[in-house]
Design a protein around this motif. Structure first.
Motif, PDB file in Angstrom:
ATOM      1  N   HIS A 243     -26.530  -1.606 -38.174  1.00 32.91           N
ATOM      2  CA  HIS A 243     -27.896  -2.128 -38.151  1.00 32.91           C
ATOM      3  C   HIS A 243     -28.127  -3.161 -39.247  1.00 32.91           C
ATOM      4  CE1 HIS A 243     -29.819   0.410 -35.051  1.00 32.91           C
ATOM      5  NE2 HIS A 243     -28.895   1.294 -35.403  1.00 32.91           N
TER       6      HIS A 243
ATOM      7  N   ASP B 192     -25.923  -0.642 -43.715  1.00 30.95           N
ATOM      8  CA  ASP B 192     -26.829   0.150 -42.881  1.00 30.95           C
ATOM      9  C   ASP B 192     -26.122   0.613 -41.604  1.00 30.95           C
ATOM     10  OD1 ASP B 192     -28.979   1.384 -41.685  1.00 30.95           O
ATOM     11  OD2 ASP B 192     -30.207  -0.438 -41.459  1.00 30.95           O
TER      12      ASP B 192
ATOM     13  N   ILE C 103     -21.975  -0.487 -31.552  1.00 34.33           N
ATOM     14  CA  ILE C 103     -21.169   0.697 -31.852  1.00 34.33           C
ATOM     15  C   ILE C 103     -19.857   0.245 -32.479  1.00 34.33           C
ATOM     16  CG2 ILE C 103     -20.027   2.744 -30.903  1.00 34.33           C
ATOM     17  CD1 ILE C 103     -22.021   2.626 -28.572  1.00 34.33           C
TER      18      ILE C 103
ATOM     19  N   CYS D  65     -23.616   3.244 -35.327  1.00 35.28           N
ATOM     20  CA  CYS D  65     -24.084   1.909 -34.980  1.00 35.28           C
ATOM     21  C   CYS D  65     -24.400   1.096 -36.228  1.00 35.28           C
ATOM     22  CB  CYS D  65     -25.336   1.998 -34.100  1.00 35.28           C
ATOM     23  SG  CYS D  65     -25.060   2.830 -32.517  1.00 35.28           S
TER      24      CYS D  65
ATOM     25  N   ASP E 191     -21.524  12.827 -37.644  1.00 38.54           N
ATOM     26  CA  ASP E 191     -22.902  12.621 -38.091  1.00 38.54           C
ATOM     27  C   ASP E 191     -23.004  12.396 -39.599  1.00 38.54           C
ATOM     28  OD1 ASP E 191     -22.508  15.190 -39.068  1.00 38.54           O
ATOM     29  OD2 ASP E 191     -23.887  16.147 -37.656  1.00 38.54           O
TER      30      ASP E 191
ATOM     31  N   GLY F  11     -27.362  -2.380 -33.601  1.00 39.17           N
ATOM     32  CA  GLY F  11     -27.098  -1.407 -32.557  1.00 39.17           C
ATOM     33  C   GLY F  11     -25.680  -1.408 -32.031  1.00 39.17           C
TER      34      GLY F  11
ATOM     35  N   ARG G 224     -25.850   3.786 -38.945  1.00 37.35           N
ATOM     36  CA  ARG G 224     -26.649   4.931 -38.517  1.00 37.35           C
ATOM     37  C   ARG G 224     -25.946   5.634 -37.364  1.00 37.35           C
ATOM     38  NH1 ARG G 224     -32.443   1.747 -37.768  1.00 37.35           N
ATOM     39  NH2 ARG G 224     -32.268   0.454 -39.683  1.00 37.35           N
ATOM     40  N   VAL G 225     -26.187   6.925 -37.232  1.00 40.34           N
ATOM     41  CA  VAL G 225     -25.706   7.675 -36.076  1.00 40.34           C
ATOM     42  C   VAL G 225     -26.855   7.748 -35.078  1.00 40.34           C
ATOM     43  CG1 VAL G 225     -24.726   9.832 -35.251  1.00 40.34           C
ATOM     44  CG2 VAL G 225     -24.110   8.973 -37.514  1.00 40.34           C
ATOM     45  N   ASP G 226     -26.725   6.992 -33.983  1.00 40.29           N
ATOM     46  CA  ASP G 226     -27.782   6.872 -32.979  1.00 40.29           C
ATOM     47  C   ASP G 226     -27.425   7.644 -31.716  1.00 40.29           C
ATOM     48  OD1 ASP G 226     -29.112   5.149 -34.697  1.00 40.29           O
ATOM     49  OD2 ASP G 226     -28.400   3.328 -33.677  1.00 40.29           O
ATOM     50  N   ASN G 227     -28.437   7.946 -30.932  1.00 43.04           N
ATOM     51  CA  ASN G 227     -28.237   8.428 -29.568  1.00 43.04           C
ATOM     52  C   ASN G 227     -28.231   7.222 -28.645  1.00 43.04           C
ATOM     53  OD1 ASN G 227     -28.166  11.327 -29.913  1.00 43.04           O
ATOM     54  ND2 ASN G 227     -30.323  11.204 -30.457  1.00 43.04           N
ATOM     55  N   VAL G 228     -27.128   7.042 -27.924  1.00 42.32           N
ATOM     56  CA  VAL G 228     -26.960   5.879 -27.047  1.00 42.32           C
ATOM     57  C   VAL G 228     -26.503   6.353 -25.673  1.00 42.32           C
ATOM     58  CG1 VAL G 228     -26.369   4.405 -29.011  1.00 42.32           C
ATOM     59  CG2 VAL G 228     -24.551   5.502 -27.709  1.00 42.32           C
TER      60      VAL G 228
ATOM     61  N   LYS H  16     -23.788  10.580 -29.161  1.00 42.45           N
ATOM     62  CA  LYS H  16     -23.951  10.096 -30.518  1.00 42.45           C
ATOM     63  C   LYS H  16     -22.887   9.028 -30.809  1.00 42.45           C
ATOM     64  CE  LYS H  16     -25.920  14.305 -32.522  1.00 42.45           C
ATOM     65  NZ  LYS H  16     -25.741  15.367 -33.557  1.00 42.45           N
TER      66      LYS H  16
END
Length: 393
Positions: free
Chosen positions: A7, A11, A57, A5, A370, A55, A13-17, A2
């Protein structure tokens, strides 16, 4: 893993990368144990810094445990708890060798972009635009640290994460803002901006022997912290008025002379009152200038003759109506730059270990990684008296 990121403006967001990997023998992989949102991250959040890509980080205040090492890194061991400077430095170029680590010649792979904007490139930074390298930041579960044989410092067992974390950026940044000014016994220091960097500039001015510190901010909670933690005198511009009135108030507080050192710990998103603020706000929103330099103008106008103006606040482009005539005719010295964190890490860690200062005083909120979108929104809006957010994966 996690990661937080970017966007676009407003904006996060907590992304899976993808997990980071060793790319160079001088790399290390760090498992993040604590990370924080910096005031300069809000410039990204607000969409004011160019060079961001969806995207990316973010995050440049982080620390954690070493879990993997490149073959050339011999100063660290697996399992070490380390604090990582936000400035990335090779340790071998002219500038690193001279102690100017934030000006490293070799750590920004996108130096050509920075050169077009600024003439020359500073060092690369974690999580802070592709102009400064496009490096993945540390608001994540793991991060790759380049030049790990130069940057990270092992944290003593007697120092907690919350005491060590701010050695990555805001403590050295506030300290450098004062240390580079050749402060003399008896000096009065005026500091605009009592957010996290300003708080550490106030604390550092006291540590380095300032006779008086005047803290200036439009947020009363920040002024209260400055007075309570450091014994600073306070001034709220909303109670005073426009730039000329603030300058006059500071002269009244200093027997007509003006502060010896004036520190702009605000940067490109300064707030103010009256036509001056709205002029800058409109021009910035129309992209006719990239900064609202209200505080910088005030610092130049207020500083005593032959005094020093220090600028730890972040600026990235161009700004209007800087009083260059006052700067020249008053014989002022300007000190600025990203922080040479590696230069200050050891002496500041010694201060923490001795108990001279507990940097955790600045924390107002503790949250999970998160919850980052909520944390960014709260920090920017200053809800719930938010001054500093620490997050844990």
């Amino acid at each position: 893993m996690k990661a937080v990121c970017w966007h676009g403006a407003q904006d996060m967001r907590v992304d899976n990368v993808a997990d980071p990997q060793i790319l160079n023998p001088r790399d290390a992989i760090i498992k993040i144990t604590s990370t924080a949102i910096c005031g300069s991250d809000l410039h990204l959040y607000g969409g004011f810094m160019p060079g961001m890509q969806a995207g990316d980080i973010v995050g440049h205040e982080f620390m954690g445990e070493v879990v993997e090492l490149g073959s050339a890194v011999t100063n660290l061991s697996i399992g070490n708890r380390v604090v990582v400077p936000f400035t990335i430095a090779c340790g071998q170029c002219f500038f690193c060798d001279s102690g100017y680590h934030s000006l490293c010649d070799n750590s920004n792979p996108n130096a050509g972009i920075a050169e077009k904007m600024w003439g020359q490139s500073p060092s690369g930074l974690f999580g802070y635009t592709h102009i400064l390298g496009g490096y993945a930041g540390g608001q994540a579960e793991y991060v790759r640290v380049p030049y790990a044989d130069v940057g990270p410092m092992v944290v003593p067992e007697s120092v907690s994460d919350e005491q060590a974390l701010f050695l990555t950026d805001i403590f050295p940044t506030g300290y450098q803002a004062i240390a580079q000014c050749d402060m003399q016994p008896g000096d009065t220091v005026a500091i605009w901006g009592c957010g996290p960097v300003g708080q550490f500039a106030i604390a550092s001015a006291k540590m380095l022997g300032a006779a008086r510190v005047i803290a200036i901010d439009t947020v009363n909670e920040r002024l209260d912290m400055a007075a309570r933690q450091h014994g600073a005198e306070t001034l709220n511009p909303r109670d005073v008025g426009n730039t000329l009135q603030i300058v006059e108030a500071l002269r009244d507080m200093t027997a007509g002379r003006g502060p010896d050192i004036c520190v702009d710990a605000v940067g490109l998103e300064a707030h103010g009152v009256g036509p001056e603020y709205w002029y800058d706000n409109i021009k910035q929103s129309l992209q006719m200038e990239t900064a609202r330099p209200i505080v910088l103008r005030q610092a130049i106008m207020a500083c005593r003759k032959a005094g020093t103006v220090s600028i730890p606040g972040v600026y990235g482009g161009i700004a209007d109506k800087i009083p260059i005539g006052a700067l020249m005719n008053k014989a002022l010295t300007i000190k600025t730059g990203q922080t040479h964190v590696q230069h200050y890490l050891k002496p500041l860690m010694d201060h923490v270990e001795r108990g001279d200062i507990d940097p955790s005083f600045v924390i107002t909120h503790r949250m999970r990684l998160d919850q980052a979108p909520e944390a960014y929104d709260m920090f920017q809006a200053r809800r719930d008296n938010c001054i500093k957010v620490v997050m844990q994966p």
